[in-house]
Design an enzyme around this catalytic site. Structure first.
Site, PDB file in Angstrom:
ATOM      1  N   ASN A 210       0.845  -1.188   0.000  1.00  0.00           N
ATOM      2  CA  ASN A 210       0.000   0.000   0.000  1.00  0.00           C
ATOM      3  C   ASN A 210       0.884   1.244   0.000  1.00  0.00           C
ATOM      4  OD1 ASN A 210       0.441   0.813   2.892  1.00  0.00           O
ATOM      5  ND2 ASN A 210      -0.443  -1.218   3.217  1.00  0.00           N
ATOM      6  N   ASP A 279      -5.142  -6.194   4.953  1.00  0.00           N
ATOM      7  CA  ASP A 279      -6.277  -7.009   5.425  1.00  0.00           C
ATOM      8  C   ASP A 279      -6.289  -8.358   4.732  1.00  0.00           C
ATOM      9  OD1 ASP A 279      -7.353  -4.993   7.095  1.00  0.00           O
ATOM     10  OD2 ASP A 279      -8.061  -3.950   5.292  1.00  0.00           O
ATOM     11  N   LYS A 289       9.863 -17.049  -8.921  1.00  0.00           N
ATOM     12  CA  LYS A 289       9.177 -15.971  -9.647  1.00  0.00           C
ATOM     13  C   LYS A 289       8.191 -16.540 -10.664  1.00  0.00           C
ATOM     14  CE  LYS A 289       9.955 -12.144 -12.711  1.00  0.00           C
ATOM     15  NZ  LYS A 289      10.807 -11.663 -13.764  1.00  0.00           N
ATOM     16  N   LYS A 338     -15.056   1.144  15.084  1.00  0.00           N
ATOM     17  CA  LYS A 338     -13.752   0.511  15.313  1.00  0.00           C
ATOM     18  C   LYS A 338     -13.274   0.749  16.751  1.00  0.00           C
ATOM     19  CE  LYS A 338      -9.407   0.111  12.739  1.00  0.00           C
ATOM     20  NZ  LYS A 338      -8.550   0.670  11.713  1.00  0.00           N
ATOM     21  N   LYS A 342     -12.909  -2.751  18.712  1.00  0.00           N
ATOM     22  CA  LYS A 342     -11.521  -3.155  19.028  1.00  0.00           C
ATOM     23  C   LYS A 342     -11.124  -2.738  20.435  1.00  0.00           C
ATOM     24  CE  LYS A 342      -9.993  -3.545  14.352  1.00  0.00           C
ATOM     25  NZ  LYS A 342      -8.841  -4.052  13.691  1.00  0.00           N
TER      26      LYS A 342
END
Ligand SMILES: Cc1cc2nc3c(=O)[nH]c(=O)nc-3n(C[C@H](O)[C@H](O)[C@H](O)COP(=O)(O)O)c2cc1C
Length: 400
Positions: A210, A279, A289, A338, A342
């Protein structure tokens, strides 16, 4: 060791108060800071290079044309090096030169080359201080990006009583701390921070990642260290530069990050989960590869990664846990959910699509939600370091 990792440049110009700076150099060094000193020709009449070098552990810089070690131009090298630049004592002459942009020796040229604010601690005879020209120069400096540590009133070296005595070195040290945002509110506390983005391998050369740069995590680490905390960063893939002297544990995948958080949480008081943890990961990682020809029509099967916070179980008891929510829509509702699901103490919401926020940017626009508080705090656009300070203001409250 409040100055650990900090680079402090001190300019000594020609006044009696120069002797007081010897204490300051020693004190900063004893507390872990690195000190370099520029001394003017007149300054050398009051403190010797030998004293400065013995106390600072660095060569005393005096000459504009004397190459610094490595052949670099000294005024540029010193200006780039310093986190904080204090001129003490600052003579009427160096104030006048600064105001007029005069750069005719190493100290004045370095002042002109320094990109950040310079702190001046003037010292002089009271008539020099009251002089119309000095007053005008001081007024201009006070209005500029630079700052003045006001001199005190009292006995002066010229055997008169009046204003012009340099502030005591303990006070100068306090001002350097303020400038560098150093305090002791988190001394004795241990803080664990995750930073950057995780990488989930597809094969040995490709991964799903990311855009997290690690900037927010490192800003948190810097702000916590400046407040005296002992900081450990568990870092995924980071493109940002880490603060100096930080303990970093590399954990590239979500699985590695989970392991490192579990292993290290017990010895910390606070956990801040600023990393962008994947995630999902490829259900199978190819050992070699994947060939280009094999890629045509390839479907990647993904599986869920473990939720790190859910895996902490009993180890998280008594710890302050701060999470981040990166949401592009319905942020407030998702962040509140959240926070509750959590069981976090604090959640920090940011939206990477807002201007000046999110991955890679030096600034952020955050909203802070706290357990048990109905109203969230929405903060304006600010640097990530400033945002980190706001987060720690709340963490410190919870630690009390
Ligand atoms: C004994 C003595 C003490 C001095 N003390 C000061 C002082 O406290 N403040 C000041 O502005 N100038 C003081 N001066 C004058 C400066 O040293 C002089 O203006 C010099 O040119 C300053 O150069 P610099 O700014 O490059 O260090 C003093 C001079 C002498 C001889």
């Amino acid at each position: 060791m409040k100055f650990k990792g900090k680079k402090i440049l001190i300019g000594i110009s020609g006044g009696i108060a120069a002797y007081k700076i010897c204490w300051l150099i020693r004190s900063i060094r004893k507390q872990g800071g690195e000190v370099k000193v520029i001394v003017t020709r007149a300054g050398e009449k009051f403190v010797t290079k030998t004293t400065i070098e013995a106390l600072s552990g660095n060569p005393a810089a005096t000459d504009l044309f004397e190459p610094a070690p490595g052949g670099v131009i000294p005024h540029i090298e010193l200006a780039r090096w310093a986190d904080c630049f204090l001129i003490a004592p600052a003579t009427a002459n160096i104030l006048a030169k600064t105001v007029n942009g005069i750069a005719d020796d190493l100290l004045s040229t370095t002042i002109l080359s320094y990109p950040d604010p310079v702190i001046f601690a003037p010292a002089m005879n009271d008539e020099m201080w009251k002089n119309e020209v000095t007053r005008r120069n001081l007024k201009i400096i006070r209005k500029s990006k630079h700052s003045i540590i006001e001199p005190e009133s009292g006995d002066l070296a010229c055997e008169t009583v009046g204003i012009g005595r340099m502030a005591e070195p303990e006070y100068l040290e306090e001002k350097i701390c303020q400038f560098l945002d150093i305090s002791s509110e988190l001394t004795g506390r241990r803080i664990l921070i995750t930073a950057g983005g995780t990488e989930e391998n597809i094969d040995p050369v490709r991964f799903i990642g990311n855009r997290s740069s690690g900037k927010m995590g490192f800003a948190l680490a810097g702000a916590a260290m400046n407040r005296g905390a002992e900081v450990t960063v568990i870092a995924g893939h980071c493109t940002a530069e880490a603060p100096a002297n930080i303990k970093i544990i590399e954990a590239l995948s979500a699985k590695d990050m989970k392991k490192q958080v579990i292993d290290h949480l017990c010895e910390n008081d606070v956990l801040i989960m600023a990393a962008a943890v994947a995630d999902f990961r490829p259900a199978e990682r190819a050992k070699s590869k994947i060939k280009k020809e094999e890629l045509t029509g390839l479907t990647l099967e993904l599986e869920r990664t473990d939720d790190i916070l859910a895996s902490l179980k009993d180890t998280r008891k008594g710890k302050i846990i701060v999470g981040f929510a990166l949401e592009t829509n319905d942020g407030i509702r998702n962040a509140r959910k959240k926070l509750k699901d959590k069981d976090l103490d604090i959640i920090v919401l940011n939206d990477p699509l807002k201007k000046g926020s999110g991955f890679g940017s030096d600034t952020n626009r955050i909203t802070i939600f706290e357990k048990g508080k109905k109203k969230e705090t929405e903060l304006p656009l600010m640097t990530k370091y400033e945002a980190a300070r706001h987060i720690f203001d709340r963490v410190i409250n919870l630690l009390k």
